[in-house]
Design a protein around this motif. Structure first.
Motif, PDB file in Angstrom:
ATOM      1  N   PHE A   7       0.828  -1.200   0.000  1.00 41.20           N
ATOM      2  CA  PHE A   7       0.000   0.000   0.000  1.00 41.20           C
ATOM      3  C   PHE A   7       0.865   1.253   0.000  1.00 41.20           C
ATOM      4  N   LEU A   8       1.933   1.245   0.812  1.00 42.42           N
ATOM      5  CA  LEU A   8       2.836   2.398   0.875  1.00 42.42           C
ATOM      6  C   LEU A   8       3.528   2.626  -0.458  1.00 42.42           C
ATOM      7  N   VAL A   9       3.965   1.544  -1.107  1.00 38.07           N
ATOM      8  CA  VAL A   9       4.637   1.663  -2.402  1.00 38.07           C
ATOM      9  C   VAL A   9       3.679   2.251  -3.439  1.00 38.07           C
ATOM     10  N   ALA A  10       2.434   1.751  -3.450  1.00 37.89           N
ATOM     11  CA  ALA A  10       1.444   2.266  -4.397  1.00 37.89           C
ATOM     12  C   ALA A  10       1.150   3.740  -4.122  1.00 37.89           C
ATOM     13  N   LEU A  11       1.044   4.094  -2.853  1.00 36.42           N
ATOM     14  CA  LEU A  11       0.758   5.477  -2.480  1.00 36.42           C
ATOM     15  C   LEU A  11       1.899   6.400  -2.897  1.00 36.42           C
ATOM     16  N   SER A  12       3.140   5.956  -2.659  1.00 42.81           N
ATOM     17  CA  SER A  12       4.285   6.789  -3.035  1.00 42.81           C
ATOM     18  C   SER A  12       4.386   6.917  -4.553  1.00 42.81           C
ATOM     19  N   ALA A  13       4.051   5.843  -5.279  1.00 39.47           N
ATOM     20  CA  ALA A  13       4.073   5.906  -6.743  1.00 39.47           C
ATOM     21  C   ALA A  13       3.063   6.933  -7.249  1.00 39.47           C
ATOM     22  N   VAL A  14       1.862   6.930  -6.664  1.00 34.33           N
ATOM     23  CA  VAL A  14       0.837   7.901  -7.046  1.00 34.33           C
ATOM     24  C   VAL A  14       1.302   9.322  -6.703  1.00 34.33           C
ATOM     25  N   ALA A  15       1.907   9.481  -5.529  1.00 33.33           N
ATOM     26  CA  ALA A  15       2.380  10.805  -5.112  1.00 33.33           C
ATOM     27  C   ALA A  15       3.470  11.309  -6.047  1.00 33.33           C
ATOM     28  N   VAL A  16       4.398  10.432  -6.434  1.00 34.76           N
ATOM     29  CA  VAL A  16       5.482  10.827  -7.340  1.00 34.76           C
ATOM     30  C   VAL A  16       4.915  11.213  -8.704  1.00 34.76           C
ATOM     31  N   GLY A  17       3.986  10.404  -9.206  1.00 32.02           N
ATOM     32  CA  GLY A  17       3.363  10.722 -10.487  1.00 32.02           C
ATOM     33  C   GLY A  17       2.642  12.064 -10.446  1.00 32.02           C
ATOM     34  N   TYR A  18       1.947  12.335  -9.343  1.00 31.87           N
ATOM     35  CA  TYR A  18       1.244  13.601  -9.182  1.00 31.87           C
ATOM     36  C   TYR A  18       2.220  14.770  -9.152  1.00 31.87           C
ATOM     37  N   LEU A  19       3.339  14.582  -8.437  1.00 32.26           N
ATOM     38  CA  LEU A  19       4.353  15.638  -8.352  1.00 32.26           C
ATOM     39  C   LEU A  19       4.973  15.904  -9.715  1.00 32.26           C
ATOM     40  N   VAL A  20       5.257  14.830 -10.466  1.00 30.87           N
ATOM     41  CA  VAL A  20       5.862  14.991 -11.790  1.00 30.87           C
ATOM     42  C   VAL A  20       4.938  15.810 -12.690  1.00 30.87           C
ATOM     43  N   LEU A  21       3.632  15.577 -12.557  1.00 33.17           N
ATOM     44  CA  LEU A  21       2.673  16.293 -13.406  1.00 33.17           C
ATOM     45  C   LEU A  21       2.475  17.739 -12.954  1.00 33.17           C
ATOM     46  N   THR A  22       2.530  17.981 -11.644  1.00 32.50           N
ATOM     47  CA  THR A  22       2.196  19.316 -11.145  1.00 32.50           C
ATOM     48  C   THR A  22       3.421  20.196 -10.941  1.00 32.50           C
ATOM     49  N   ALA A  23       4.538  19.607 -10.450  1.00 34.42           N
ATOM     50  CA  ALA A  23       5.714  20.427 -10.124  1.00 34.42           C
ATOM     51  C   ALA A  23       6.988  19.747 -10.616  1.00 34.42           C
TER      52      ALA A  23
END
Length: 50
Positions: A7-23
């Motif tokens: 769950f943590l790995v999936a959450l961090s992957a989503v967070a990284v993807g979101y950061l790449v798109l936004t900042a």
């Protein structure tokens, strides 16, 4: 039920993807810092080994 680590790995992957798109500049800065730390640690290790 997923394991906590998965769950943590999936959450961090989503967070990284979101950061790449936004900042992207923030991601580039983080990568630069990470690379500098990795280079510093590896160079220090080589210096100690000699």
């Amino acid at each position: 039920m997923m394991r906590p680590r998965t769950f943590l790995v999936a959450l961090s992957a989503v967070a990284v993807g979101y950061l790449v798109l936004t900042a992207p500049e923030l991601v580039g800065f983080a990568l630069m810092v990470f690379g500098a730390v990795a280079l510093w640690r590896s160079s220090r290790r080589w210096a100690v080994r000699r």
